[in-house]
Scaffold this motif. Structure first.
Motif, PDB file in Angstrom:
ATOM      1  N   GLU A 126       0.819  -1.221   0.000  1.00  0.00           N
ATOM      2  CA  GLU A 126       0.000   0.000   0.000  1.00  0.00           C
ATOM      3  C   GLU A 126       0.856   1.276   0.000  1.00  0.00           C
ATOM      4  O   GLU A 126       0.324   2.370  -0.114  1.00  0.00           O
ATOM      5  CB  GLU A 126      -0.896   0.047   1.253  1.00  0.00           C
ATOM      6  N   VAL A 127       2.160   1.109   0.183  1.00  0.00           N
ATOM      7  CA  VAL A 127       3.029   2.292   0.287  1.00  0.00           C
ATOM      8  C   VAL A 127       3.729   2.569  -1.041  1.00  0.00           C
ATOM      9  O   VAL A 127       4.280   1.662  -1.657  1.00  0.00           O
ATOM     10  CB  VAL A 127       4.096   2.089   1.394  1.00  0.00           C
ATOM     11  N   GLN A 128       3.690   3.827  -1.473  1.00  0.00           N
ATOM     12  CA  GLN A 128       4.470   4.228  -2.657  1.00  0.00           C
ATOM     13  C   GLN A 128       5.838   4.683  -2.170  1.00  0.00           C
ATOM     14  O   GLN A 128       5.926   5.520  -1.278  1.00  0.00           O
ATOM     15  CB  GLN A 128       3.814   5.424  -3.341  1.00  0.00           C
ATOM     16  N   ARG A 129       6.886   4.142  -2.763  1.00  0.00           N
ATOM     17  CA  ARG A 129       8.258   4.512  -2.362  1.00  0.00           C
ATOM     18  C   ARG A 129       9.000   5.014  -3.598  1.00  0.00           C
ATOM     19  O   ARG A 129       9.113   4.276  -4.585  1.00  0.00           O
ATOM     20  CB  ARG A 129       8.986   3.295  -1.770  1.00  0.00           C
ATOM     21  N   TYR A 130       9.480   6.257  -3.513  1.00  0.00           N
ATOM     22  CA  TYR A 130      10.143   6.854  -4.676  1.00  0.00           C
ATOM     23  C   TYR A 130      11.488   7.463  -4.290  1.00  0.00           C
ATOM     24  O   TYR A 130      11.629   7.958  -3.178  1.00  0.00           O
ATOM     25  CB  TYR A 130       9.271   7.958  -5.281  1.00  0.00           C
ATOM     26  N   PRO A 131      12.437   7.460  -5.240  1.00  0.00           N
ATOM     27  CA  PRO A 131      13.676   8.205  -4.984  1.00  0.00           C
ATOM     28  C   PRO A 131      13.302   9.654  -4.689  1.00  0.00           C
ATOM     29  O   PRO A 131      12.440  10.216  -5.376  1.00  0.00           O
ATOM     30  CB  PRO A 131      14.434   8.108  -6.316  1.00  0.00           C
ATOM     31  N   ILE A 132      13.915  10.227  -3.689  1.00  0.00           N
ATOM     32  CA  ILE A 132      13.494  11.577  -3.285  1.00  0.00           C
ATOM     33  C   ILE A 132      13.789  12.599  -4.380  1.00  0.00           C
ATOM     34  O   ILE A 132      14.816  12.540  -5.059  1.00  0.00           O
ATOM     35  CB  ILE A 132      14.163  11.998  -1.948  1.00  0.00           C
ATOM     36  N   GLN A 133      12.823  13.483  -4.575  1.00  0.00           N
ATOM     37  CA  GLN A 133      13.018  14.656  -5.441  1.00  0.00           C
ATOM     38  C   GLN A 133      12.642  15.838  -4.577  1.00  0.00           C
ATOM     39  O   GLN A 133      11.520  15.875  -4.029  1.00  0.00           O
ATOM     40  CB  GLN A 133      12.063  14.626  -6.631  1.00  0.00           C
ATOM     41  N   LEU A 134      13.545  16.781  -4.452  1.00  0.00           N
ATOM     42  CA  LEU A 134      13.308  17.907  -3.553  1.00  0.00           C
ATOM     43  C   LEU A 134      12.025  18.663  -3.913  1.00  0.00           C
ATOM     44  O   LEU A 134      11.231  19.021  -3.043  1.00  0.00           O
ATOM     45  CB  LEU A 134      14.528  18.830  -3.582  1.00  0.00           C
ATOM     46  N   GLU A 135      11.837  18.890  -5.217  1.00  0.00           N
ATOM     47  CA  GLU A 135      10.674  19.689  -5.634  1.00  0.00           C
ATOM     48  C   GLU A 135       9.370  18.995  -5.272  1.00  0.00           C
ATOM     49  O   GLU A 135       8.356  19.632  -5.028  1.00  0.00           O
ATOM     50  CB  GLU A 135      10.718  20.018  -7.132  1.00  0.00           C
ATOM     51  N   TRP A 136       9.397  17.680  -5.225  1.00  0.00           N
ATOM     52  CA  TRP A 136       8.194  16.943  -4.848  1.00  0.00           C
ATOM     53  C   TRP A 136       7.989  17.025  -3.333  1.00  0.00           C
ATOM     54  O   TRP A 136       6.904  17.371  -2.848  1.00  0.00           O
ATOM     55  CB  TRP A 136       8.336  15.493  -5.317  1.00  0.00           C
ATOM     56  N   ALA A 137       9.036  16.717  -2.578  1.00  0.00           N
ATOM     57  CA  ALA A 137       8.907  16.656  -1.110  1.00  0.00           C
ATOM     58  C   ALA A 137       8.408  17.983  -0.519  1.00  0.00           C
ATOM     59  O   ALA A 137       7.566  17.992   0.376  1.00  0.00           O
ATOM     60  CB  ALA A 137      10.234  16.251  -0.477  1.00  0.00           C
ATOM     61  N   ILE A 138       8.908  19.113  -1.038  1.00  0.00           N
ATOM     62  CA  ILE A 138       8.520  20.390  -0.423  1.00  0.00           C
ATOM     63  C   ILE A 138       7.118  20.844  -0.850  1.00  0.00           C
ATOM     64  O   ILE A 138       6.565  21.766  -0.243  1.00  0.00           O
ATOM     65  CB  ILE A 138       9.543  21.523  -0.719  1.00  0.00           C
ATOM     66  N   ASN A 139       6.569  20.195  -1.864  1.00  0.00           N
ATOM     67  CA  ASN A 139       5.216  20.561  -2.305  1.00  0.00           C
ATOM     68  C   ASN A 139       4.171  19.507  -1.951  1.00  0.00           C
ATOM     69  O   ASN A 139       3.018  19.592  -2.364  1.00  0.00           O
ATOM     70  CB  ASN A 139       5.201  20.807  -3.820  1.00  0.00           C
ATOM     71  N   GLN A 140       4.578  18.508  -1.187  1.00  0.00           N
ATOM     72  CA  GLN A 140       3.702  17.385  -0.857  1.00  0.00           C
ATOM     73  C   GLN A 140       3.171  17.512   0.575  1.00  0.00           C
ATOM     74  O   GLN A 140       3.958  17.556   1.519  1.00  0.00           O
ATOM     75  CB  GLN A 140       4.501  16.077  -1.002  1.00  0.00           C
ATOM     76  N   GLY A 141       1.838  17.574   0.722  1.00  0.00           N
ATOM     77  CA  GLY A 141       1.241  17.605   2.064  1.00  0.00           C
ATOM     78  C   GLY A 141       1.283  16.224   2.707  1.00  0.00           C
ATOM     79  O   GLY A 141       1.594  15.226   2.051  1.00  0.00           O
ATOM     80  N   PHE A 142       0.998  16.181   3.996  1.00  0.00           N
ATOM     81  CA  PHE A 142       0.945  14.892   4.684  1.00  0.00           C
ATOM     82  C   PHE A 142      -0.032  14.976   5.845  1.00  0.00           C
ATOM     83  O   PHE A 142      -0.346  16.048   6.334  1.00  0.00           O
ATOM     84  CB  PHE A 142       2.342  14.489   5.202  1.00  0.00           C
ATOM     85  N   ALA A 143      -0.523  13.817   6.262  1.00  0.00           N
ATOM     86  CA  ALA A 143      -1.409  13.752   7.430  1.00  0.00           C
ATOM     87  C   ALA A 143      -0.703  12.926   8.495  1.00  0.00           C
ATOM     88  O   ALA A 143      -0.004  11.961   8.180  1.00  0.00           O
ATOM     89  CB  ALA A 143      -2.738  13.107   7.037  1.00  0.00           C
ATOM     90  N   ILE A 144      -0.889  13.325   9.767  1.00  0.00           N
ATOM     91  CA  ILE A 144      -0.116  12.655  10.823  1.00  0.00           C
ATOM     92  C   ILE A 144      -0.896  11.531  11.508  1.00  0.00           C
ATOM     93  O   ILE A 144      -0.350  10.849  12.355  1.00  0.00           O
ATOM     94  CB  ILE A 144       0.360  13.661  11.904  1.00  0.00           C
ATOM     95  N   ASP A 145      -2.186  11.352  11.138  1.00  0.00           N
ATOM     96  CA  ASP A 145      -3.009  10.433  11.925  1.00  0.00           C
ATOM     97  C   ASP A 145      -3.181   9.044  11.310  1.00  0.00           C
ATOM     98  O   ASP A 145      -4.026   8.277  11.733  1.00  0.00           O
ATOM     99  CB  ASP A 145      -4.385  11.077  12.194  1.00  0.00           C
ATOM    100  N   HIS A 146      -2.404   8.718  10.302  1.00  0.00           N
ATOM    101  CA  HIS A 146      -2.440   7.343   9.775  1.00  0.00           C
ATOM    102  C   HIS A 146      -1.082   6.988   9.176  1.00  0.00           C
ATOM    103  O   HIS A 146      -0.228   7.868   9.005  1.00  0.00           O
ATOM    104  CB  HIS A 146      -3.559   7.171   8.739  1.00  0.00           C
ATOM    105  N   TYR A 147      -0.885   5.728   8.853  1.00  0.00           N
ATOM    106  CA  TYR A 147       0.389   5.313   8.277  1.00  0.00           C
ATOM    107  C   TYR A 147       0.621   6.068   6.965  1.00  0.00           C
ATOM    108  O   TYR A 147      -0.308   6.256   6.182  1.00  0.00           O
ATOM    109  CB  TYR A 147       0.391   3.801   7.989  1.00  0.00           C
ATOM    110  N   GLN A 148       1.863   6.447   6.728  1.00  0.00           N
ATOM    111  CA  GLN A 148       2.183   7.242   5.543  1.00  0.00           C
ATOM    112  C   GLN A 148       2.073   6.393   4.263  1.00  0.00           C
ATOM    113  O   GLN A 148       2.691   5.335   4.171  1.00  0.00           O
ATOM    114  CB  GLN A 148       3.606   7.799   5.659  1.00  0.00           C
TER     115      GLN A 148
END
Ligand SMILES: [Fe+2]
Length: 308
Positions: free
Chosen positions: A234-256
């Motif tokens: 269920e988890v998407q794993r990608y090589p980090i891209q800075l432009e993606w990480a800084i524009n990607q929201g996240f929620a803290i109440d469930h598994y990433q």
């Protein structure tokens, strides 16, 4: 009428019910000492159970630098650690120190601590009947999840460099005359920094000799999620891209559901370097809206640093 006396377990230093912490917060004291004698039997039991069930998962899923760090710190699996003992092993390795705090630390102050190689550390521990999920950090998250990473030189340098970025942000904010524009840009920069921190320091994965391994402390301190992060389909794993990480929201109440992979801690350091270059070039001034929200205290801490 005389009341029968019964033995009541003292409140100890349990998350959300520690009078010592409440008092420190009431007095506005951020930095405190660790009153070790206040830990209750239940507190030590919580540490013992957390440590015992995590150990096999660390061996299977944690990256080698973390495992080396756990070894170097000589943490006692039986008892809540004393920060002065932890620091005695930690400081000679990278100069980092765990520093006891009473709770929430405004963002600029937190990042500035990293720059000075000190890590604001929660001293309370979760209740022994709530080992799985806790929205707030506790000493297991901070000392067993974060601090072992601070024994690694390359990781420690990346963290210090990240702390320096907060100063760059304050310096840039100081140069903006228009108040609304200053708040707008700073809010966006803080959001970008918080997202970067989340997707690396808290939830990062690293490719290593044995395959994909965890180095993010949010994963290293979670019995359920450390396995989920590596094994779940269920988890998407990608090589980090800075432009993606800084524009990607996240929620803290469930598994990433989305995690980013770095190649090494030198790679992580180069990303922090790039983050600062982009900040100076204005590329963090308008990141995508969404989580996390930047609260008033975090913003104020940066604005205050901008006036100093
Ligand atoms: Fe954390």
């Amino acid at each position: 009428m005389p009341r029968t006396t019964s033995v009541v377990e003292p409140p100890g230093l349990t998350t959300n019910r520690a009078p010592f912490i409440e008092e420190a917060q009431r007095d506005g004291r951020l930095y405190i000492h660790q009153p070790y004698e206040l830990y209750s039997g239940e507190n030590h039991q919580a540490w013992r159970r957390l440590f015992a069930r995590m150990t096999p998962r660390w061996e299977r899923y944690a990256n080698e630098h973390f495992l080396q760090g756990i070894h170097s710190l000589c943490l006692d699996p039986q008892r809540v650690p004393k920060l002065e003992d932890v620091n005695r092993f930690l400081q000679p390795l990278t100069g980092f120190q765990a520093k006891a705090v009473s709770g929430y630390i405004p963002a600029f102050v937190f990042f500035d601590c990293l720059r000075n190689r000190s890590f604001p550390t929660t001293i309370t521990i979760r209740p022994s009947d709530k080992l799985d999920y806790l929205p707030e950090p506790d000493i297991f998250h901070d000392v067993a999840g974060h601090v072992p990473m601070h024994t690694d030189k390359a990781f420690a340098e990346a963290l210090v460099r990240f702390g320096e970025c907060a100063h760059t942000a304050a310096e840039l904010a100081a140069g903006i005359r228009d108040e609304a524009e200053q708040v707008h840009r700073l809010t966006s920069i803080i959001k970008a920094m918080a997202r970067f921190f989340w997707f690396t320091i808290e939830f990062g994965l690293m490719r290593g000799k044995g395959g994909l391994r965890v180095y993010g402390s949010g994963l290293l301190s979670s019995y359920g999620e450390i396995e989920h992060a590596i094994d779940s389909r269920e988890v998407q794993r990608y090589p980090i891209q800075l432009e993606w990480a800084i524009n990607q929201g996240f929620a803290i109440d469930h598994y990433q559901p989305l995690l980013f992979v770095v190649d090494s801690f030198d790679h992580l350091f180069s990303l922090v370097d790039q983050l600062e270059k982009w900040m100076r070039a204005g590329k963090l001034n308008n990141v995508a809206p969404g989580e996390p929200q930047v609260n008033e205290r975090d913003l104020k801490s940066f604005l205050q640093a901008a006036t100093e």
